[in-house]
Write an enzyme that holds these catalytic residues in place. Structure first.
Site, PDB file in Angstrom:
ATOM      1  N   GLY A 158      47.414  12.647  45.976  1.00  0.00           N
ATOM      2  CA  GLY A 158      46.213  12.165  45.304  1.00  0.00           C
ATOM      3  C   GLY A 158      46.547  11.398  44.041  1.00  0.00           C
ATOM      4  O   GLY A 158      47.684  10.925  43.881  1.00  0.00           O
ATOM      5  N   ASP A 214      38.552  15.132  47.479  1.00  0.00           N
ATOM      6  CA  ASP A 214      37.563  14.706  46.477  1.00  0.00           C
ATOM      7  C   ASP A 214      37.114  13.246  46.671  1.00  0.00           C
ATOM      8  O   ASP A 214      36.087  12.845  46.132  1.00  0.00           O
ATOM      9  CB  ASP A 214      38.140  14.854  45.063  1.00  0.00           C
ATOM     10  CG  ASP A 214      38.284  16.301  44.638  1.00  0.00           C
ATOM     11  OD1 ASP A 214      37.991  17.190  45.461  1.00  0.00           O
ATOM     12  OD2 ASP A 214      38.693  16.557  43.492  1.00  0.00           O
ATOM     13  N   ARG A 217      15.240  33.302  48.923  1.00  0.00           N
ATOM     14  CA  ARG A 217      16.204  33.273  47.820  1.00  0.00           C
ATOM     15  C   ARG A 217      16.538  31.857  47.372  1.00  0.00           C
ATOM     16  O   ARG A 217      16.386  30.901  48.136  1.00  0.00           O
ATOM     17  CB  ARG A 217      17.524  33.897  48.269  1.00  0.00           C
ATOM     18  CG  ARG A 217      17.500  35.381  48.212  1.00  0.00           C
ATOM     19  CD  ARG A 217      18.834  35.931  48.674  1.00  0.00           C
ATOM     20  NE  ARG A 217      18.742  37.380  48.695  1.00  0.00           N
ATOM     21  CZ  ARG A 217      19.545  38.173  49.387  1.00  0.00           C
ATOM     22  NH1 ARG A 217      20.504  37.650  50.132  1.00  0.00           N
ATOM     23  NH2 ARG A 217      19.393  39.463  49.346  1.00  0.00           N
ATOM     24  N   GLY A 227      35.187  19.113  43.758  1.00  0.00           N
ATOM     25  CA  GLY A 227      34.822  17.824  43.162  1.00  0.00           C
ATOM     26  C   GLY A 227      34.996  17.954  41.662  1.00  0.00           C
ATOM     27  O   GLY A 227      34.074  18.378  40.971  1.00  0.00           O
ATOM     28  N   ARG A 252      21.600  33.888  44.670  1.00  0.00           N
ATOM     29  CA  ARG A 252      22.970  34.235  45.061  1.00  0.00           C
ATOM     30  C   ARG A 252      23.855  33.001  44.886  1.00  0.00           C
ATOM     31  O   ARG A 252      23.397  31.873  45.100  1.00  0.00           O
ATOM     32  CB  ARG A 252      23.041  34.667  46.529  1.00  0.00           C
ATOM     33  CG  ARG A 252      22.308  35.943  46.857  1.00  0.00           C
ATOM     34  CD  ARG A 252      23.000  37.179  46.273  1.00  0.00           C
ATOM     35  NE  ARG A 252      22.358  38.398  46.723  1.00  0.00           N
ATOM     36  CZ  ARG A 252      21.280  38.950  46.174  1.00  0.00           C
ATOM     37  NH1 ARG A 252      20.694  38.373  45.131  1.00  0.00           N
ATOM     38  NH2 ARG A 252      20.763  40.065  46.664  1.00  0.00           N
ATOM     39  N   HIS A 283      38.624  26.930  48.466  1.00  0.00           N
ATOM     40  CA  HIS A 283      39.682  26.342  49.289  1.00  0.00           C
ATOM     41  C   HIS A 283      39.373  26.349  50.774  1.00  0.00           C
ATOM     42  O   HIS A 283      40.141  25.765  51.558  1.00  0.00           O
ATOM     43  CB  HIS A 283      41.010  27.040  48.994  1.00  0.00           C
ATOM     44  CG  HIS A 283      41.447  26.806  47.581  1.00  0.00           C
ATOM     45  ND1 HIS A 283      40.950  27.514  46.528  1.00  0.00           N
ATOM     46  CD2 HIS A 283      42.300  25.892  47.061  1.00  0.00           C
ATOM     47  CE1 HIS A 283      41.491  27.068  45.407  1.00  0.00           C
ATOM     48  NE2 HIS A 283      42.311  26.080  45.699  1.00  0.00           N
TER      49      HIS A 283
HETATM   50  O1  F6P Z   1      41.905  17.648  43.892  1.00  0.00           O
HETATM   51  C1  F6P Z   1      41.586  18.388  44.988  1.00  0.00           C
HETATM   52  C2  F6P Z   1      41.106  19.760  44.595  1.00  0.00           C
HETATM   53  O2  F6P Z   1      40.712  20.388  45.776  1.00  0.00           O
HETATM   54  C3  F6P Z   1      39.997  19.785  43.542  1.00  0.00           C
HETATM   55  O3  F6P Z   1      38.745  19.498  44.059  1.00  0.00           O
HETATM   56  C4  F6P Z   1      40.138  21.156  42.963  1.00  0.00           C
HETATM   57  O4  F6P Z   1      39.628  21.241  41.665  1.00  0.00           O
HETATM   58  C5  F6P Z   1      41.609  21.341  42.973  1.00  0.00           C
HETATM   59  O5  F6P Z   1      42.132  20.556  44.019  1.00  0.00           O
HETATM   60  C6  F6P Z   1      41.993  22.800  43.132  1.00  0.00           C
HETATM   61  O6  F6P Z   1      43.373  22.940  43.132  1.00  0.00           O
HETATM   62  P1  F6P Z   1      44.143  24.327  43.288  1.00  0.00           P
HETATM   63  O7  F6P Z   1      44.624  24.381  44.703  1.00  0.00           O
HETATM   64  O8  F6P Z   1      45.245  24.268  42.318  1.00  0.00           O
HETATM   65  O9  F6P Z   1      43.176  25.446  42.999  1.00  0.00           O
END
Ligand code: F6P
Length: 367
Positions: free
Chosen positions: A122, A147, A182, A190, A284, A290
């Site tokens: 990236g 992103d 809810r 992002g 909630r 991830h």
């Molecule tokens: O840049 C991609 C990304 O998925 C972001 O959206 C996020 O903030 C970051 O990576 C999270 O990275 P890590 O794997 O270190 O938690």
């Protein structure tokens, strides 16, 4: 200079489509150009330390190494967003400090005999690649990030899969929101760009979408939820990008660690906390995190990644170093990496998509 030996690496966060890029570049490199291909493990780690062995254990890659990986998420090379050689973290006197080991990387690349490197990453990885190009290394870039915030390409691979995952998750939460009356807040990835939140939020019919490009106030969001309740729709969906922040406020994050990027956390909880002071409704928070980065790449991402990997190998063969492949629909083109890292692609708050969403009643928190 004829190219004989090429290194390939994945850097930054993993992303659906990395394996298809590796597969396409390796197959093209071996079948079309007869190269030897060296898999650099865990981003730069495999070149910082030539004895480094990750559990991935990919050194010299052949056709067998890339068999059956087209549909697999993650990266067979391993990756890291904590091994920037220009800010490498070592322990000195029990304290973590950043140090520059970039010369070691250049030296080790020569020792392995690499004529060029294909770097898949990236904006962070492309910035590192650019610094190595300035040190005389031959690098070709391939843009990845869920992103989708790189301006040089219409889209990065991984984004489509992440949006599909987020959309499906919001659809599921919609069911529970409706059944239980809810407010469901869904945090998606992002950091600086709200593409995932916007695209998934729109596709899943969210009532409010909060993105980094449009700082929010809580009152318009609360009003939208209350209006719905008054119309006998006592449930709402609020999609929050992890980098969303209130007007005049900060993004939610943990303490910055040496050598690591700022870890964002808590954006949706922050919104829920604020809303719960304004409206009396069951809420909630779900953080997709991830989950958006793993899993089998979508059809679109598999094909884009394959085209990128193939084009990157061709760029190396043509010795067009310092360039990054990009999609300029319908063509794969290349742009200077220096140009690619200089421009971020953000959601235009006055753009047509935002306007369409607003006209359909979606609240962005700035009204
Ligand atoms: O840049 C991609 C990304 O998925 C972001 O959206 C996020 O903030 C970051 O990576 C999270 O990275 P890590 O794997 O270190 O938690």
């Amino acid at each position: 200079m004829a190219v004989h030996t090429v290194g390939i690496m994945t850097g930054g966060g993993d992303c659906p489509g990395l394996n298809p890029v590796i597969r396409a570049a390796v197959k093209t490199g071996i079948k079309k150009y007869g190269w030897k291909i060296f898999g650099i493990e865990d981003a730069s780690m495999g070149l910082i330390d030539l004895n480094y062995r990750s559990p991935h254990g990919n050194l010299w890659l052949d056709m067998d190494s890339v068999a059956e990986i087209l549909t697999r998420g993650g990266t067979i090379l391993g990756t890291s967003n904590r091994s920037d050689p220009f800010h490498y973290v070592v322990k000195r006197d029990g304290k973590k400090v950043e140090t520059d080991v970039s010369d070691l990387v250049v030296e080790h690349a020569k020792e392995v005999g690499l004529d060029a490197i294909i770097s898949i990453g990236g904006d962070g990885s492309m910035r590192i690649a650019q610094q190595f190009i300035e040190k005389g290394m031959n690098i070709v870039g391939v843009p990845k990030t869920i992103d989708n915030d790189l301006a040089a390409t219409d889209v990065t691979f991984g984004f489509d899969t992440a949006v599909q995952v987020a959309t499906e998750a919001i659809d599921r939460l919609h069911d529970t929101a409706e059944s239980h009356d809810r407010v469901m807040l869904v945090e998606v990835m992002g950091r600086e760009a709200g593409w995932i939140a916007l695209q998934a939020g729109l596709a899943a019919g969210a009532h409010a979408i909060l993105i980094p490009e449009i700082p929010y106030r809580l009152e318009p969001i609360a009003k939208r939820i209350q209006d719905r309740t008054a119309r006998n729709r006592p449930y709402s969906i609020v999609v929050v990008a992890e980098g969303a922040r209130p007007v005049g406020g900060e993004i939610s994050h943990l303490k910055k660690q040496p050598g690591a990027m700022l870890r964002l956390m808590g954006a949706a909880s922050h919104v829920a906390d604020g809303l719960s002071r304004l409206i009396d409704q069951d809420m909630r928070v779900t953080v997709l995190g991830h989950i958006q980065r793993g899993g089998s790449p979508s059809n679109f991402d598999r094909v884009l990644a394959t085209r990128f990997g193939h084009a990157a190998a061709n760029l190396v063969a043509q010795e067009q170093f310092g360039r990054m492949v990009a999609l300029r629909t319908p063509h794969i083109i290349s742009v200077p990496i220096s140009e690619a890292v200089a421009n971020q692609k953000l959601v235009d708050p006055n753009g047509e998509v935002i306007q369409a969403a607003r006209d359909l009643g979606v609240v962005f928190g700035d009204e």
